[in-house]
Motif scaffolding. Sequence first.
Motif, mmCIF file in Angstrom:
data_model
loop_
_atom_site.group_PDB
_atom_site.id
_atom_site.type_symbol
_atom_site.label_atom_id
_atom_site.label_comp_id
_atom_site.label_asym_id
_atom_site.label_seq_id
_atom_site.Cartn_x
_atom_site.Cartn_y
_atom_site.Cartn_z
ATOM 1 N N PHE A 11 0.838 -1.189 0.000
ATOM 2 C CA PHE A 11 0.000 0.000 0.000
ATOM 3 C C PHE A 11 0.873 1.239 0.000
ATOM 4 C CE2 PHE A 11 -2.798 -3.266 1.547
ATOM 5 C CZ PHE A 11 -4.042 -2.923 1.043
ATOM 6 N N ALA A 12 0.274 2.361 -0.387
ATOM 7 C CA ALA A 12 1.041 3.605 -0.471
ATOM 8 C C ALA A 12 1.529 4.047 0.898
ATOM 9 C CB ALA A 12 0.179 4.702 -1.116
ATOM 10 N N ASN A 13 0.714 3.843 1.930
ATOM 11 C CA ASN A 13 1.105 4.223 3.285
ATOM 12 C C ASN A 13 0.357 3.357 4.289
ATOM 13 O OD1 ASN A 13 -1.561 5.590 3.737
ATOM 14 N ND2 ASN A 13 -0.745 7.003 2.194
ATOM 15 N N ASN A 14 0.742 3.469 5.560
ATOM 16 C CA ASN A 14 0.138 2.648 6.608
ATOM 17 C C ASN A 14 -1.324 3.007 6.864
ATOM 18 O OD1 ASN A 14 2.399 1.053 7.174
ATOM 19 N ND2 ASN A 14 3.271 2.615 8.518
ATOM 20 N N ILE A 15 -1.663 4.281 6.658
ATOM 21 C CA ILE A 15 -3.057 4.682 6.875
ATOM 22 C C ILE A 15 -3.973 3.987 5.884
ATOM 23 C CG2 ILE A 15 -4.654 6.626 6.809
ATOM 24 C CD1 ILE A 15 -2.435 8.413 7.802
ATOM 25 N N GLN A 16 -3.563 3.937 4.631
ATOM 26 C CA GLN A 16 -4.360 3.257 3.618
ATOM 27 C C GLN A 16 -4.491 1.769 3.932
ATOM 28 O OE1 GLN A 16 -2.820 3.687 -0.344
ATOM 29 N NE2 GLN A 16 -4.488 2.541 -1.300
ATOM 30 N N LEU A 17 -3.400 1.164 4.373
ATOM 31 C CA LEU A 17 -3.436 -0.251 4.753
ATOM 32 C C LEU A 17 -4.369 -0.486 5.936
ATOM 33 C CD1 LEU A 17 -2.432 -3.188 4.740
ATOM 34 C CD2 LEU A 17 -0.442 -2.426 6.059
ATOM 35 N N SER A 18 -4.288 0.379 6.942
ATOM 36 C CA SER A 18 -5.114 0.220 8.136
ATOM 37 C C SER A 18 -6.599 0.380 7.812
ATOM 38 C CB SER A 18 -4.699 1.243 9.197
ATOM 39 O OG SER A 18 -3.343 1.055 9.561
ATOM 40 N N LEU A 19 -6.937 1.372 6.997
ATOM 41 C CA LEU A 19 -8.332 1.582 6.620
ATOM 42 C C LEU A 19 -8.869 0.412 5.808
ATOM 43 C CD1 LEU A 19 -8.291 5.394 5.702
ATOM 44 C CD2 LEU A 19 -9.213 4.318 7.771
ATOM 45 N N THR A 20 -8.030 -0.124 4.928
ATOM 46 C CA THR A 20 -8.453 -1.270 4.118
ATOM 47 C C THR A 20 -8.715 -2.484 4.994
ATOM 48 O OG1 THR A 20 -7.177 -0.472 2.220
ATOM 49 C CG2 THR A 20 -7.819 -2.794 2.222
ATOM 50 N N TRP A 49 -2.414 -1.345 11.918
ATOM 51 C CA TRP A 49 -3.417 -2.307 11.468
ATOM 52 C C TRP A 49 -3.600 -3.468 12.447
ATOM 53 C CZ3 TRP A 49 -0.498 -6.584 11.442
ATOM 54 C CH2 TRP A 49 0.837 -6.494 11.048
#
Length: 225
Positions: free
Chosen positions: A127-136, A191
Amino acid sequence: MAENDAMPTLPKKCGPYISSVTSRGMNLVIRGIVLFFIGVFLALVLNLLQIQRNVTLFPPDVITSIFSSAWWVPPCCGTASAVIGLLYPCMDRHLGEPHKFKREWSSVMRCVAVFVGINHATQKVDFANNIQLSLTLAALSIGLWWTFDRSRSGFGLGVGIAFLATLVSQLLVYNGVYQYTSPDFLYVRSWLPCIFFAGGITMGNIGRQLAMYECKVIAEKSHED
């Protein structure tokens, strides 16, 4: 003669009650053991995936068990799985809300597969960043609950388990027991609560299914008596 005929009636009245209590206690122990070993197995598999992707790092002196995981990880996960798996059906009975949504083993197995897939996504998908990974992962975890649970008690217990497990992980990392690569949520990865939430829902469904099987067995025995 009358006295002799009356004596057998006492065991007949007490026998089924004692048998029922003994059976339930034994079934509870058996369920706990089964859940423990399921948790140990999942911990070994998932921890192996994380170590292969270099997500978690253990000090060399504690890498002593199979699959290169610390010796205490499988027993702790097994114990937690047993507690969670026994707690879910107990909470259902306490709230008077028996869980009836998708109560079959095929659904439970699919839930386990989705949980492993969610965990695997943390190592395989970039993922581009950890926030995107966590939200996904948060969306996937809630989707797992909606697909295989949909109970208020299941969601509440899942959130509570995620909070407590994340807190314990923070304390373990703080004390140097192990560490995460690139932590972004204090000492752990952001995450991680999503994984704990999905794991709680998964083990809860397994525990509910085992409890339902136990109820069927007890009902059959009572009907025979």
